[in-house]
Enzyme design. Structure first.
Site, short mmCIF file in Angstrom:
data_model
loop_
_atom_site.label_atom_id
_atom_site.label_comp_id
_atom_site.label_asym_id
_atom_site.label_seq_id
_atom_site.Cartn_x
_atom_site.Cartn_y
_atom_site.Cartn_z
CB CYS A 201 -1.81 0.35 7.99
SG CYS A 201 -3.36 0.18 7.08
CG HIS B 72 -6.27 1.80 -0.39
ND1 HIS B 72 -5.07 2.38 -0.75
CD2 HIS B 72 -5.96 0.78 0.46
CE1 HIS B 72 -4.08 1.73 -0.15
NE2 HIS B 72 -4.60 0.75 0.57
N GLY C 156 0.56 -3.64 4.21
CA GLY C 156 0.42 -5.09 4.30
C GLY C 156 1.70 -5.78 4.74
CB CYS D 119 -0.94 0.02 1.20
SG CYS D 119 -2.04 -1.39 1.29
#
Length: 396
Positions: A376, A345, A378, A92
């Site tokens: 955050c 996203h 992954g 991300c």
């Protein structure tokens, strides 16, 4: 070390992943090309040959978002063949890492100007497509099996912080939709979007000019009735999490002295950044230690931050961050134009969306000196970048 300027960021409208999404018939690399060309179109004062690097992130580096996409997209966009490029992956936080990596090169003096961004076509390339995780990750109990399913990690964050109830996450999600809709009506969101010509097998040709995922008018009552796909009687739903999306982002970064020399605008000035690791099964708490690490490194406190852009992968991870730092969940400094729960996203592209919005907010807020972008990541990480507002009235 040289001061690093965020000149400007742009993005495509974000689409829904899948056969019915606006980008079902559009290649991922073509989305990046649109972004690069738009950056150059908006800044004719930037000679293309002055671009020293193009860094483009993608989480699933295969197919039309593989083949060293930073280099191939640069060629397709018409940059001189002398301009190099590379691909980058931090899930991300791919675009965030593209920015911090090239910015470090600028600060060190290796580059003067770079283009950094990211793309994700989750309709063509679902997260994890074609990967072959080493079986020892699970067999040796390095991580809990839930660590590989992002929705389950969000449920795990709920378990760790039972005070973050489903009612709170639904209320936060509804507020994100409302703030986004208000920002669109006020013209706050829109100027950074790059129109994209699209082609759909059933719908024919079209022009994408606005985000596809938002659900204006969403109420807490509507969200309360949604299914919890990651756990029976769970708390994470399609309504209090970001969806599966397609889209691309990009930004021009430059040494501030070079930007001034060329007449490029300075939207933000990089202060510093930090990444941190956490247990992968609760990856949503990653922004907390990344931010703590960065505040300690810079000597700033959370009270010095006047604007926050927090990626809303899941409402629970945003609330975990806010609770940790004692910030109200409806604080007007936080995601004042809504967030990913509303607009989407597309994984590796989202970091530059956060930065682009913060830069545009800085221009309206000379009373604010510092802003923060965080997300955050992954497999158990968090990333945070602190920026300074060049329009801060204290500089005058």
């Amino acid at each position: 070390m040289r001061e690093v300027a965020f000149v400007e960021g742009v993005r495509t409208p974000f689409g829904k992943a899948g056969d019915k999404g606006i980008y079902a018939g559009t290649r991922a690399d073509d989305l990046v090309v649109k972004v690069i060309r738009e950056l150059l179109r908006r800044h004719p004062e930037l000679p293309p040959e002055r671009v020293d690097e193009v860094a483009v992130a993608a989480t699933t580096q295969t197919g039309d978002q593989g083949l060293t996409i930073g280099r191939t997209a640069a060629l397709l966009a018409g940059l001189p063949k002398s301009v190099p490029g590379f691909a980058i992956d931090r899930m991300c936080a791919g675009a965030m890492t593209a920015v911090t990596t090239t910015a470090s090169g600028i600060g060190f003096g290796a580059y003067d100007i770079a283009i950094a961004g990211g793309v994700e076509h989750m309709g063509r390339h679902p997260m994890g497509e074609g990967v072959d995780p080493n079986p020892r990750i699970i067999a040796d109990k390095l991580v809990d099996p839930t660590a590989l399913v992002m929705g389950q990690t969000a449920e795990n964050v709920h378990d760790r912080f039972p005070e973050i109830t489903k009612q709170r996450t639904d209320a936060y999600a509804a507020r994100s939709q409302e703030r986004y809709a208000d920002a669109v009506k006020a013209g706050k969101i829109g100027p950074e979007l790059v129109p994209v010509a699209t082609r759909h097998a059933e719908l024919g040709w079209g022009l994408a000019t606005e985000d596809e995922p938002p659900r204006p008018g969403t109420t807490v009552e509507q969200l309360a009735g949604l299914k919890t796909p990651f756990r029976p009687h769970g708390r994470v739903t399609a309504g209090n999490a970001a969806g599966l999306n397609d889209g691309a982002t990009g930004a021009i970064l430059a040494a501030e002295e070079v930007a001034r020399e060329l007449g490029l605008p300075v939207g933000m000035r990089l202060v510093s950044y930090a990444f941190a690791g956490v247990e992968p099964e609760v990856m949503g708490i990653g922004p907390v230690p990344a931010t703590e690490k960065l505040l300690a490194r810079t000597g700033l406190s959370i009270s010095d931050i006047g604007l926050f852009e927090i990626n809303e992968a899941f409402a629970v991870q945003v609330l975990a961050f806010l609770d940790h730092f004692g910030i109200s969940e409806d604080d007007p400094r936080v995601n004042q134009w809504g967030g990913a729960i509303a607009c989407g996203h597309p994984l590796a592209s989202s970091g530059v969306r956060l930065m682009t919005q913060l830069s545009r907010q800085f221009a309206e807020r000379p009373d604010v000196r510092y802003g923060l972008t965080t997300m955050c990541i992954g497999i158990g990480m968090g990333g945070t970048v602190i920026w300074e507002n060049p329009a801060w009235e204290g500089n005058k």
